[in-house]
Design a protein around this motif. Sequence first.
Motif, short mmCIF file in Angstrom:
data_model
loop_
_atom_site.label_atom_id
_atom_site.label_comp_id
_atom_site.label_asym_id
_atom_site.label_seq_id
_atom_site.Cartn_x
_atom_site.Cartn_y
_atom_site.Cartn_z
N PRO A 1 -3.46 -3.93 -3.40
CA PRO A 1 -2.81 -2.67 -3.02
C PRO A 1 -3.76 -1.48 -3.06
O PRO A 1 -4.63 -1.39 -3.93
CB PRO A 1 -1.70 -2.52 -4.07
N VAL A 2 -3.57 -0.56 -2.11
CA VAL A 2 -4.34 0.68 -2.04
C VAL A 2 -3.37 1.85 -2.14
O VAL A 2 -2.35 1.88 -1.45
CB VAL A 2 -5.16 0.77 -0.74
N ASP B 1 0.84 -1.19 0.00
CA ASP B 1 0.00 0.00 0.00
C ASP B 1 0.88 1.24 0.00
O ASP B 1 1.95 1.26 0.61
CB ASP B 1 -0.90 0.03 1.24
N ILE B 2 0.41 2.31 -0.65
CA ILE B 2 1.09 3.61 -0.62
C ILE B 2 0.11 4.61 -0.01
O ILE B 2 -0.70 5.22 -0.70
CB ILE B 2 1.52 4.06 -2.02
N LEU C 1 -9.62 1.28 4.52
CA LEU C 1 -9.79 0.57 3.26
C LEU C 1 -8.58 -0.33 3.01
O LEU C 1 -8.72 -1.50 2.64
CB LEU C 1 -9.97 1.55 2.12
N ALA C 2 -7.39 0.21 3.21
CA ALA C 2 -6.17 -0.57 2.99
C ALA C 2 -6.08 -1.76 3.94
O ALA C 2 -5.63 -2.85 3.55
CB ALA C 2 -4.95 0.34 3.16
N LYS C 3 -6.52 -1.57 5.17
CA LYS C 3 -6.47 -2.64 6.17
C LYS C 3 -7.30 -3.84 5.75
O LYS C 3 -6.91 -5.00 5.97
CB LYS C 3 -6.96 -2.10 7.52
N HIS C 4 -8.45 -3.59 5.11
CA HIS C 4 -9.38 -4.67 4.80
C HIS C 4 -9.32 -5.13 3.34
O HIS C 4 -9.91 -6.15 3.00
CB HIS C 4 -10.81 -4.25 5.15
#
Length: 302
Positions: free
Chosen positions: A116-117, A4-5, A109-112
């Motif tokens: 990649p987000v 993720d970024i 959102l990135a956690k779930h």
Amino acid sequence: MKRDILSVLDLAGDLDEVLALAADLKRRTDGPQTLKGKSVAMIFEKSSTRTRVSFEVGIVQLGGHPVVLSQKDTQLGRGETIEDTARVLSRYVDCITYRAFSHVAVADLAKHATVPVINALDDLEHPCQITADLQTIKEWKGDLRGLKIAYIGDGNNVCNSLMLGAALTGMDFVAGCPAEHSPDKAIAKKAAAIAAEHKRASKVVTDPAQAAEGADVIYTDAWISMGQEGEAGSKVKTLRPYQINEALVKNADPDHLFMHCLPAHRGEEVTAEVMDGPNSVVFDQAENRLHAQKAILIKVLG
């Protein structure tokens, strides 16, 4: 393992490589088809010109398929949770970009999500913008290390990410902001620590002329972010002494660059004379969003 970024710090390990890749992509007429057969969901809670067009065109140029979603296009706008949205989209697409009002929402959102987000802007950071900014400075000035960049105005998400990016690349950074509109304190502390590791300085002052003194880059942003329209009157009054005008930029190096992430409000945070002047590189910045984001997409999906 997915990457993720969400912050400029998520690029810390290979930021130089990302900038080199972005520069290479800009020179090439035949981009790599890294995203061939892949789809990228682009969620927009805030309206956008540069972020939407640069990401959408970049995804297509890399051979991918962009799926553009506003709040009214998804069940997020009707009460579906971030967690459920993340899980569902992860079954359909290979990556998600999210332009949001809240950093908490982007992190959630990135956690779930199992794909990649990429943070396409939130209230805390704007890592894609700053990657393009660093690419632009490097194009015009060569080596970034040792340059002084002065951000003057509202200590917002762009300021937060810019001070981190400057610290990571060995630049001196000064934010000139009124005390009530200073950048995030935790980020400022982190940036100062990273800068010290590179034997550089990162600090926040309240005097715009002091911030601009000898600067190689003068940077500003709109004073009123989307969602802050209700506080426009008092905020504009407070920030008026921080306008980038011909008198202020005389404190900077004569060959300084003027930068603005756009959209600009001529006559408010910057005068037309500076915005359209010979030191301005704002449209190079805007163009480089395309190349920098393509480089980021290749890093997370390639």
